[in-house]
Enzyme design. Structure first.
Site, mmCIF file in Angstrom:
data_model
loop_
_atom_site.group_PDB
_atom_site.id
_atom_site.type_symbol
_atom_site.label_atom_id
_atom_site.label_comp_id
_atom_site.label_asym_id
_atom_site.label_seq_id
_atom_site.Cartn_x
_atom_site.Cartn_y
_atom_site.Cartn_z
ATOM 1 N N GLY A 152 6.775 -81.529 -47.491
ATOM 2 C CA GLY A 152 5.936 -80.368 -47.222
ATOM 3 C C GLY A 152 4.532 -80.780 -46.830
ATOM 4 O O GLY A 152 3.693 -81.012 -47.693
ATOM 5 N N LEU A 210 7.874 -72.524 -53.429
ATOM 6 C CA LEU A 210 9.185 -72.171 -53.974
ATOM 7 C C LEU A 210 9.744 -70.993 -53.187
ATOM 8 O O LEU A 210 9.183 -69.894 -53.200
ATOM 9 C CB LEU A 210 9.069 -71.814 -55.455
ATOM 10 C CG LEU A 210 10.376 -71.386 -56.131
ATOM 11 C CD1 LEU A 210 11.403 -72.507 -56.105
ATOM 12 C CD2 LEU A 210 10.114 -70.921 -57.555
ATOM 13 N N ALA A 236 3.950 -79.071 -57.200
ATOM 14 C CA ALA A 236 4.173 -77.858 -56.408
ATOM 15 C C ALA A 236 4.673 -76.721 -57.297
ATOM 16 O O ALA A 236 3.877 -76.021 -57.925
ATOM 17 C CB ALA A 236 5.146 -78.148 -55.266
ATOM 18 N N ARG A 237 5.983 -76.550 -57.368
ATOM 19 C CA ARG A 237 6.607 -75.563 -58.240
ATOM 20 C C ARG A 237 7.753 -76.242 -58.973
ATOM 21 O O ARG A 237 8.517 -77.013 -58.396
ATOM 22 C CB ARG A 237 7.136 -74.370 -57.432
ATOM 23 C CG ARG A 237 6.057 -73.389 -57.001
ATOM 24 C CD ARG A 237 5.466 -72.660 -58.200
ATOM 25 N NE ARG A 237 4.491 -71.650 -57.834
ATOM 26 C CZ ARG A 237 3.185 -71.859 -57.761
ATOM 27 N NH1 ARG A 237 2.705 -73.067 -58.001
ATOM 28 N NH2 ARG A 237 2.350 -70.869 -57.460
ATOM 29 N N GLU A 266 7.848 -72.320 -67.895
ATOM 30 C CA GLU A 266 6.510 -72.646 -68.401
ATOM 31 C C GLU A 266 6.029 -71.545 -69.335
ATOM 32 O O GLU A 266 6.212 -70.357 -69.015
ATOM 33 C CB GLU A 266 5.530 -72.816 -67.229
ATOM 34 C CG GLU A 266 5.885 -73.991 -66.341
ATOM 35 C CD GLU A 266 4.971 -74.119 -65.125
ATOM 36 O OE1 GLU A 266 5.107 -75.107 -64.382
ATOM 37 O OE2 GLU A 266 4.135 -73.219 -64.913
ATOM 38 N N HIS A 294 0.785 -77.738 -65.825
ATOM 39 C CA HIS A 294 0.467 -76.928 -64.646
ATOM 40 C C HIS A 294 -1.055 -76.832 -64.495
ATOM 41 O O HIS A 294 -1.633 -75.746 -64.352
ATOM 42 C CB HIS A 294 1.086 -75.537 -64.756
ATOM 43 C CG HIS A 294 1.243 -74.862 -63.412
ATOM 44 N ND1 HIS A 294 2.291 -74.030 -63.121
ATOM 45 C CD2 HIS A 294 0.489 -74.901 -62.283
ATOM 46 C CE1 HIS A 294 2.173 -73.571 -61.881
ATOM 47 N NE2 HIS A 294 1.075 -74.100 -61.351
#
Length: 334
Positions: A152, A210, A236-237, A266, A294
């Site tokens: 990405g 995501l 990222a996710r 999470e 995170h």
């Protein structure tokens, strides 16, 4: 202009928000998304949400006046883009508030593994005499000449790649959504498949949103293709990586190590075997697994940017008709 903020992420008065919205704006704030009243949904001309994307989607039928929703952050999973678009509600994000912070964090996680920082720290704190050993960490390796693979190549992926290049790493990327020529513009090698990226990278850093396409995309097959001593970094996710497969793969030795700032659930699910092994400090994962909460996005200046830009996006649209960083344009009034 009535702006609803579904979940407070600051203390005190919304001075930044009032300044960004301009004169005449009313700002209504709730501490948590599930506390927003039906009346508040109904009177909102615009909504800012930080952790309440799914709550917004669940209550979108109550949005009688709303014209724009801004997710205070980069990701927009949880928001029904087509459903909101059909109601004439634009969905926007704040994609640039923490670009450099997340890129810094991704590189820091890679460095922590490759330079053994956590292992040295923990070892010396436990026994500064017996653990005074440079071979203590299991995955220390040279960065110069190694290949840094990016999944990405958006804003954050590009920023991370630039930082890796500064460490004399060879950069390559996989991103099927970018047009031809990005490799020529950046000077970085473009691979055609995800499999090729994992087969030829010494470190892989995940920087994709995501979506239905990316959910669980980094799976057992990817891990099995990684070279010996390769490491995985995800800022990222969490759900982009199949953590069940990662647990099994790490135990089997490939990847050699992983550093995760994000998890599918999470806060971390205590019952998940990967989290259990990490918390119990099982021997096999020592020096091979790093978790952070995170937090890659976090700096105080970054949070101020997020708040200011979220409301500024609303003001630009409702006052001037300027729509920026819209992620559901294809669905608006369709």
């Amino acid at each position: 202009m009535h702006i609803l903020i579904t979940d407070r992420n600051f203390q005190g008065e919304p001075l930044l928000e009032r300044e960004a919205a301009g004169k005449g704006a009313e700002i209504e704030i709730f501490d948590a998304p599930d506390q927003v009243t039906d009346a508040a949904w109904a009177r909102a001309d615009a909504v800012v949400t930080y952790r309440g994307t799914r709550t917004v989607t669940a209550n979108m039928a109550k949005l009688q006046r709303c014209r724009i929703i801004v997710r205070g952050g980069v990701g927009y999973d949880g928001l029904d883009l087509s459903g909101l678009g059909a109601r004439g509600i634009a969905v926007c994000t704040v994609p640039d508030y923490g670009t450099t912070e997340v890129a810094d964090h991704a590189i820091a996680l890679m460095l922590a593994l490759r330079r053994g920082i956590v292992s040295y720290h923990d070892g010396l704190r436990a026994d500064p005499h017996a653990n005074w050993r440079f071979r203590l960490p299991p995955v220390v390796d040279r960065l110069r000449g190694a290949t840094f693979g990016v999944v990405g190549l958006g804003r954050i992926g590009t920023a991370a790649a630039r930082r890796a290049q500064a460490f004399d790493m060879r950069v390559q990327f996989f991103d099927p959504h970018l047009p031809d020529g990005v490799d020529l513009a950046t000077g970085w090698h473009r691979v055609k498949t995800l499999a090729e990226l994992f087969e030829t990278s010494n470190a892989v850093s995940i920087h994709t949103p995501l979506t239905d396409e990316t959910r669980g995309m980094i799976d057992a097959d990817c891990f099995a293709r990684m070279p010996d001593n390769a490491v995985l970094v995800n800022t990222a996710r969490g759900a982009v990586v199949d953590v069940d497969a990662l647990y099994e793969a790490l135990k089997a030795g490939r990847p050699a190590a992983a550093a995760l700032d994000v998890l599918p659930v999470e806060p971390a699910d205590r019952a998940h075997p990967l989290v259990q092994a990490y918390a119990a400090r099982e021997a096999w994962q020592e020096g091979r697994l790093i978790l952070t909460p995170h937090a890659a996005f976090y700096t105080e200046p970054g949070l101020l940017d997020m708040r200011r830009k979220a409301v500024g996006t609303i003001a630009a649209y409702l006052r001037d008709g300027v729509l920026r960083n819209c992620v559901n344009g294809a669905y608006l009034n369709s």
